[in-house]
Motif scaffolding. Structure first.
Motif, short mmCIF file in Angstrom:
data_model
loop_
_atom_site.label_atom_id
_atom_site.label_comp_id
_atom_site.label_asym_id
_atom_site.label_seq_id
_atom_site.Cartn_x
_atom_site.Cartn_y
_atom_site.Cartn_z
N THR A 112 0.83 -1.20 0.00
CA THR A 112 0.00 0.00 0.00
C THR A 112 0.87 1.26 0.00
O THR A 112 0.61 2.22 -0.73
N LEU A 113 1.91 1.26 0.83
CA LEU A 113 2.80 2.41 0.91
C LEU A 113 3.44 2.70 -0.44
O LEU A 113 3.47 3.86 -0.91
N VAL A 114 3.97 1.68 -1.10
CA VAL A 114 4.66 1.86 -2.37
C VAL A 114 3.68 2.30 -3.46
O VAL A 114 3.98 3.20 -4.26
N ASP A 115 2.50 1.67 -3.50
CA ASP A 115 1.51 2.06 -4.50
C ASP A 115 1.07 3.51 -4.33
O ASP A 115 0.92 4.26 -5.31
N GLU A 116 0.84 3.91 -3.08
CA GLU A 116 0.42 5.29 -2.83
C GLU A 116 1.54 6.27 -3.17
O GLU A 116 1.28 7.39 -3.65
N ARG A 117 2.78 5.87 -2.95
CA ARG A 117 3.92 6.72 -3.28
C ARG A 117 3.99 6.93 -4.79
O ARG A 117 4.28 8.04 -5.27
N VAL A 118 3.73 5.89 -5.57
CA VAL A 118 3.74 6.02 -7.03
C VAL A 118 2.66 7.01 -7.47
O VAL A 118 2.91 7.90 -8.30
N ALA A 119 1.46 6.87 -6.93
CA ALA A 119 0.36 7.77 -7.30
C ALA A 119 0.69 9.21 -6.92
O ALA A 119 0.41 10.15 -7.69
N GLN A 120 1.29 9.38 -5.76
CA GLN A 120 1.67 10.72 -5.31
C GLN A 120 2.69 11.34 -6.26
O GLN A 120 2.56 12.50 -6.66
N PHE A 121 3.70 10.56 -6.65
CA PHE A 121 4.74 11.11 -7.52
C PHE A 121 4.21 11.34 -8.93
O PHE A 121 4.63 12.29 -9.60
N ASP A 181 1.29 12.43 -9.67
CA ASP A 181 0.62 13.73 -9.58
C ASP A 181 1.65 14.86 -9.54
O ASP A 181 1.47 15.90 -10.20
N GLN A 182 2.73 14.66 -8.78
CA GLN A 182 3.77 15.69 -8.71
C GLN A 182 4.43 15.90 -10.07
O GLN A 182 4.70 17.04 -10.48
N MET A 183 4.68 14.79 -10.78
CA MET A 183 5.29 14.90 -12.11
C MET A 183 4.35 15.61 -13.08
O MET A 183 4.78 16.48 -13.86
N ASP A 184 3.06 15.27 -13.05
CA ASP A 184 2.11 15.92 -13.95
C ASP A 184 2.08 17.43 -13.69
O ASP A 184 2.04 18.24 -14.63
N ARG A 204 12.50 19.58 -7.11
CA ARG A 204 13.79 18.92 -6.91
C ARG A 204 13.79 17.97 -5.71
O ARG A 204 14.14 16.79 -5.86
N PRO A 205 13.44 18.40 -4.49
CA PRO A 205 13.48 17.45 -3.37
C PRO A 205 12.49 16.31 -3.52
O PRO A 205 12.73 15.20 -3.02
N LEU A 206 11.38 16.55 -4.23
CA LEU A 206 10.38 15.49 -4.42
C LEU A 206 10.91 14.42 -5.36
O LEU A 206 10.77 13.22 -5.10
N GLU A 219 8.99 12.08 -18.36
CA GLU A 219 7.56 11.81 -18.25
C GLU A 219 7.25 10.33 -18.06
O GLU A 219 6.14 9.97 -17.67
N ASP A 220 8.24 9.45 -18.33
CA ASP A 220 8.02 8.01 -18.18
C ASP A 220 8.30 7.50 -16.77
O ASP A 220 7.94 6.35 -16.45
N VAL A 221 8.96 8.30 -15.94
CA VAL A 221 9.40 7.80 -14.63
C VAL A 221 8.24 7.31 -13.77
O VAL A 221 8.35 6.23 -13.15
N PRO A 222 7.09 8.00 -13.67
CA PRO A 222 5.99 7.45 -12.86
C PRO A 222 5.53 6.07 -13.36
O PRO A 222 5.21 5.19 -12.54
N SER A 223 5.52 5.86 -14.66
CA SER A 223 5.14 4.55 -15.18
C SER A 223 6.17 3.48 -14.84
O SER A 223 5.83 2.33 -14.55
#
Length: 551
Positions: free
Chosen positions: A10-19, A21-24, A37-39, A99-103
């Protein structure tokens, strides 16, 4: 090996979703570079010389075959068909599109992998002995303790913005193979005469611009207090570490400035508030962590099979060379650990292609219970190979080009990506490694030299750990031109030492000749069966310097 529970996933999946959104928001211009940068750094994403670089965590150096196959697929889909294993047991992608990093992170999460805290000013990926759990000289398996540290440190709210990056290494064997003395915190697991498990805690080690060997903060910490004592150490650093100068912000500078006695006093004072608190480890917690590292169901290997292996070794010189250099004793009779060399002239040290990753994953399934280890020396290990399978495995590795019988020799070079990729580098590293491998490729010569560590860094950040190479090479910039500085006498194991600079730096094309002269002195001066490091420590720097700079 460790498998995620529902909380981990759950932690890792939520982290991916969070990032994602940050990337978008960043790509849309709603999140500026300074905010982003820190994100991105805490998700392992750098902006390098030619393209982004993504650093993927390999906790304590352990990979499953299914994970290695996923890494191969990712390098094909999002990169250029290869990855680079670093000295901290992680995998780096050098060419992903931003742009591919979240995927990529989403695909990693599907196989219980991530890039969390592989960069940034936080507690980084904990590293350990590549032979953890199987080493013949092991006192305590460090993997469960590394996992407890991982759980404690991941997304720790108090330590998300430390003065600088923070690295922890753990060793549980008689021989230190985790370089614990050159980490911010080094932990040595040992047992006293009553067979009680204790932890030796070292602080203030590190390389970079100001290399230092760590000091012992506490020699006999009871295991129950591991996490609370670590918390105290990092709290002292977080409070008193410098933030005005990034070159003086590591914990080693704080320990040096305060002195080890004052640093120890402050840690003990902070620990007084934490000792016996809720993070105190219990037998149940440790048992649960150990349960994530079950013993594989090894088949018995009888005396006849062992005798046949020894006969094959005696009859086949090439196989014997491979066994001598690439095969390590196992705590279970009839089994060995096999190191796969990622050192070939056509690739940078530590690089591995997608095809090789998939082939190694297949071999791990056939010969080693689907498990692969990543080493500090930028190689791979199959950890549980029966001796009666060794010759067959060797032949298949040889066909893949990763059976070079040179592990532990001069040709087993540690090397950072250098100026070919890194925006911080002063000089290239990979061409130097390739030139040295070409010059010193004769196996008989390499074996005659004996164990010899040669490490190359492209700048003072020391990602190639040149300070602790028996021979270290550092790329330096002189008025826009690349030069190379040579040091001698470094070591990262139990009797750790920092190399001393030989003298003025050299042109790139001169480096192989310089190393040749250094080796000439060693061969002339050594006593019978004396290692390079022993000879250097006995005769000192002067004879090497005189030979290299003679006119």
């Amino acid at each position: 090996m460790y498998r995620y529970d529902t909380y981990d996933q759950t932690l890792v999946d939520e982290r991916v979703a969070q990032f994602r959104d940050q990337m978008d928001r960043h790509l849309a211009g709603r999140l500026g570079e300074d905010e982003f940068r820190p994100l991105r750094l805490q998700n392992g994403l750098y902006i390098q010389k030619h393209a982004p670089m993504l650093r993927i965590a390999v906790p304590y150096g352990m990979l499953g075959s299914h994970q290695l196959r996923r890494l191969a697929a990712i390098t094909r889909r999002y990169d250029r068909g290869y990855g680079h294993f670093s000295t901290r047991q992680n995998l780096q992608l050098n060419w992903p599109a931003l742009e591919d990093v979240p995927s990529i992170l989403a695909e990693l999460a599907e196989v219980q992998m991530h890039a969390i805290q592989t960069s940034g000013n936080c507690i980084r990926n904990t590293t350990s002995d590549q032979f953890a759990g199987i080493a013949a000289d092991e006192v305590e398996d460090p993997r469960p303790w590394c996992e407890l540290i991982r759980q404690w440190s991941t997304l720790h709210p108090e330590f998300a913005f430390l003065p600088r990056k923070f690295k922890i290494a753990v060793s549980g064997a008689a021989e230190d193979r985790a370089a614990i003395q050159v980490h911010d915190i080094g932990l040595r697991l040992w047992r006293n005469e009553q067979d009680e498990l204790k932890v030796r805690v070292l602080a203030g080690g590190g390389l970079g611009r100001t290399p230092m060997i760590g000091d012992v903060v506490r020699d006999d910490l009871p295991w129950q207090h591991l996490l609370t004592y670590l918390e105290a150490c990092v709290r002292v650093y977080n409070q008193f570490g410098r933030r005005d100068n990034k070159f003086k912000a590591r914990i080693k500078i704080l320990v040096k400035a305060l002195g080890i006695e004052e640093f120890r006093r402050r840690v003990e004072a902070e620990w007084a508030h934490l000792k016996d608190g809720p993070q105190t480890l219990t037998p149940a917690a440790v048992t649960a962590a150990r349960g994530h590292f079950p013993e594989p169901e090894r088949r018995p290997v009888g005396d006849t099979a062992i005798a046949d292996f020894e006969r094959l070794r005696a009859e086949n010189r090439a196989f014997a060379r491979f066994v001598t250099n690439n095969v390590t004793d196992h705590r279970v009779p009839g089994y060995k650990a096999v190191t796969l060399s990622l050192k070939r002239r056509e690739h940078a040290p530590g690089d591995v292609t997608a095809d090789q990753m998939e082939a190694v994953a297949d071999l791990a399934d056939r010969f080693s219970f689907g498990e692969i280890r990543v080493t500090h020396e930028q190689n791979l290990v199959l950890s549980d190979v029966p001796v009666d399978d060794l010759e067959m495995l060797w032949r298949e590795l040889d066909a893949l080009g990763i059976a070079n019988p040179t592990v532990g020799t001069l040709n087993d070079i540690i090397c950072c990506p250098g100026g070919d990729f890194c925006s911080l580098a002063n000089a290239v590293s990979i061409p130097i490694a390739q030139a040295l491998q070409e010059r010193f490729e004769d196996l008989d010569f390499l074996y005659d030299l004996g164990p010899l560590d040669l490490n190359i860094s492209g700048c003072m950040n020391a990602c190639g750990h040149h300070h602790v190479g028996h021979i270290g090479i550092l790329g330096v910039d002189k008025k826009g031109e690349e030069y190379y500085q040579v040091s001698l006498g470094g070591n990262s194991t139990d009797d750790a030492s920092l190399g001393k600079i030989l003298g003025p730096s050299f042109f790139r094309e001169d480096v192989p000749d310089v190393i040749d002269k250094v080796l000439e002195v060693y061969v002339e001066q050594r006593h019978e069966d004396e290692r390079f490091l022993d000879t250097y420590r006995r005769i000192g720097l002067k004879p090497f310097k005189e030979r290299v700079y003679a006119k």
